[in-house]
Design an enzyme around this catalytic site. Structure first.
Site, short mmCIF file in Angstrom:
data_model
loop_
_atom_site.label_atom_id
_atom_site.label_comp_id
_atom_site.label_asym_id
_atom_site.label_seq_id
_atom_site.Cartn_x
_atom_site.Cartn_y
_atom_site.Cartn_z
N ARG A 261 -1.78 -69.84 44.36
CA ARG A 261 -2.60 -69.95 43.15
C ARG A 261 -2.43 -68.70 42.29
O ARG A 261 -2.51 -67.59 42.79
CB ARG A 261 -4.08 -70.11 43.54
CG ARG A 261 -4.29 -71.39 44.32
CD ARG A 261 -5.75 -71.65 44.64
NE ARG A 261 -5.84 -72.83 45.50
CZ ARG A 261 -6.97 -73.32 45.98
NH1 ARG A 261 -8.12 -72.74 45.68
NH2 ARG A 261 -6.96 -74.39 46.75
N ARG A 276 -9.42 -62.74 47.66
CA ARG A 276 -8.81 -63.61 46.66
C ARG A 276 -7.36 -63.18 46.49
O ARG A 276 -7.08 -62.09 46.00
CB ARG A 276 -9.56 -63.48 45.34
CG ARG A 276 -9.10 -64.44 44.25
CD ARG A 276 -9.89 -64.22 42.97
NE ARG A 276 -11.30 -64.54 43.14
CZ ARG A 276 -11.80 -65.76 42.97
NH1 ARG A 276 -11.02 -66.76 42.60
NH2 ARG A 276 -13.07 -65.99 43.14
N GLU A 348 -16.59 -68.36 50.51
CA GLU A 348 -16.30 -69.79 50.60
C GLU A 348 -15.09 -70.00 51.50
O GLU A 348 -14.00 -69.50 51.23
CB GLU A 348 -16.01 -70.33 49.19
CG GLU A 348 -15.75 -71.82 49.17
CD GLU A 348 -15.32 -72.31 47.79
OE1 GLU A 348 -15.70 -71.69 46.78
OE2 GLU A 348 -14.58 -73.31 47.75
N ARG A 390 -10.15 -65.99 54.52
CA ARG A 390 -11.58 -65.72 54.55
C ARG A 390 -12.18 -65.93 55.94
O ARG A 390 -13.07 -65.19 56.36
CB ARG A 390 -12.31 -66.56 53.52
CG ARG A 390 -11.92 -66.10 52.11
CD ARG A 390 -12.34 -67.03 51.05
NE ARG A 390 -11.87 -66.58 49.75
CZ ARG A 390 -12.09 -67.25 48.63
NH1 ARG A 390 -12.75 -68.39 48.66
NH2 ARG A 390 -11.62 -66.78 47.50
#
Length: 424
Positions: A261, A276, A348, A390
RNA sequence: GGAGCGUUGUCCGAGCGGUUGAAGGAGCUGGUUUUGAAAACCAGUGUGGGGCAACCCACCGGGGGUUCGAAUCCCUCACGCUCCGCCA
């Protein structure tokens, strides 16, 4: 994609979907285009019917040795007009299609309404935040000290936002992936796939990444292929343009892939550590089911993801997303957020969504219903189970000890060659 | 990268430029027969769109062209198979 019949049958429903999802689309313009389109179709088809009829007569005349030059000239003119109309229709349909693709899925009834993440509703919690009698450190410090990540390596090789795992770090990442996959295939009834990491335009449109998310994906221009942002793309598209047999459903598929991404709109967010990143690993679950079962299937999908966190002994909470925070294609969505004491926040690790027939319509995934004998769109769902890094961050930060070593959760030890503590 | 061949309905597989939505199988559904099942026989069985309807239109890998008329001819792209070259 929404059903284009809704443009004339229920435009209000589409407007409502746009309002709830906080998306701005000119539905009225589409309604007008749809009317124009039907007018053209009427004229076009009448002319075609005439041409078909007369052409047969020409065939008969010629066979009988009669002259047909005059009618042939007439039909040539009809043909020109049909071509003209068909071109007009093509332009209108293109515009209509573009609008249709940009209309989001309507959130199902009873979904909380809201503009953004502040309005999400916490619906469950499991475990509790662990109590430390020392100041818990963030994962980037722990990983540095234990040599689990080479923080300079990722940027050196690819740029900021890329991670070079090392030693026990690399192995722990792999252990989590294997643990997740093995659980899904042995306990939860999923079939494992290992798909390509590049997907074509049809796949990306089928699952809804295109056209809206184009800026967030890595694109190989020369081949017009996209690096997948999630395994959802290849796995859901396995049955694109297929008519499945009723008896095949439900299908439970799982796959590990790397995910890519660009995080185009996220500059400055979560820059520290590996919360991230541009490339990460994820095990994904995908279900293709009959419409009447999809909401129940969402609950069991969420259960599959939750069980992994429970077995790892990690405290988490479950959010039901409000209308404005649910993704474009989803009708209902739960997020699982795991507690990370070093970062001092919830992260998340899973997003479980029911897309109802929205993706199936785009990707053209249907099945033959045995009872009604109709061919109908299936419902698709997917959920992470789970997303790295994560999950790895949570394992590291929750299991740290005062001396900076990390206890390895019981379920992972067999994947770490029996190791119980990292750094001991 | 070069050459050749191929891509037809849920699946397999025919198909001369004109009455082919598409032969023939298989599968599926219903019926006859049978104590029951199998077999056999008969019938039905694609998708999408327009119209209140009768009905009409489109679709034979995608796109374009020729023609009064294209699954059938031409161009182009994609994919598949075979052979050659190159690389591992």
């Amino acid at each position: 994609m929404i059903d284009i019949r809704l443009f004339r049958e229920n435009p209000a429903f589409l407007k409502e979907a746009c309002r709830l999802k906080r998306v701005n689309v000119d539905v009225d313009a589409a309604v007008k285009l749809d009317e124009q389109r039907r007018d053209i179709i009427q004229e076009e088809e009448n002319l075609q019917a005439e041409r078909n009829r007369v052409s047969k007569e020409i065939g008969a005349k010629k066979k009988a040795g009669e002259d047909a030059a005059e009618v042939m000239e007439q039909m040539r003119k009809v043909g020109d007009r049909v071509k003209e109309l068909s071109q007009q229709r093509g332009e209108i349909e293109q515009r209509l299609h573009d609008i249709a693709l940009s209309i989001p899925n309507h959130p199902g009834p009873g979904e909380p309404e809201g503009a953004g993440e502040e309005q999400n509703v916490e619906v469950a919690q499991w475990g509790k935040k662990p109590a430390f009698d020392f100041e818990p450190k963030p994962h980037w410090e722990l990983c540095e000290k234990l040599g689990m990540v080479d923080w300079k390596g990722g940027p050196k090789l690819a740029g900021s936002g890329f991670v070079l795992y090392k030693g026990t770090g690399a192995r722990l990442e792999r252990a989590l992936i294997n643990y997740f996959l093995d659980t899904h295939i042995t306990e939860n009834g999923y079939t494992e796939f290992f798909p390509p990491y590049l997907s074509n335009r049809d796949c990306m449109t089928g699952t809804g990444q295109l056209p809206k998310m184009a800026e967030d994906m890595y694109h190989c221009e020369k081949d017009d292929l996209f690096l997948i942002p999630t395994a959802e793309v290849p796995v859901t598209n396995i049955h694109r343009d297929e008519i499945l047999d009723d008896s095949q459903l439900p299908l439970y598929y799982t796959a590990y892939t790397a995910c890519f991404r660009r995080e185009a709109g996220a500059a400055g967010k979560d820059t520290r550590g590996m919360i991230r990143v541009h490339q990460f690993n994820k095990v994904e679950m995908v279900k293709i089911v009959k419409p009447e079962t999809s909401y129940a299937e969402l609950e069991s999908l969420r259960g599959n993801a939750e069980k992994l966190l429970q077995n790892l002994g990690l405290h988490y909470r479950v959010l039901q997303l409000c209308s404005g925070d649910i993704s474009f294609a989803a009708a209902k969505c739960y997020d699982l957020e795991v507690w990370a004491p070093g970062c001092d926040k919830y992260l998340e690790v899973s997003s479980c969504s029911n897309f109802v027939d929205f993706q199936a319509r785009r990707a053209n995934i249907r099945y033959k219903d045995k009872e009604t004998k109709k061919t109908v769109f299936a419902h698709t769902l997917n959920g992470s189970g789970l997303a790295l890094p994560r999950a790895m961050i949570a394992v590291i930060e929750n299991n740290q000890q005062p001396d900076g070593t990390i206890r390895i959760p019981k379920v992972l030890q067999r994947y770490m060659g029996g190791m119980e503590v990292i750094g001991a």
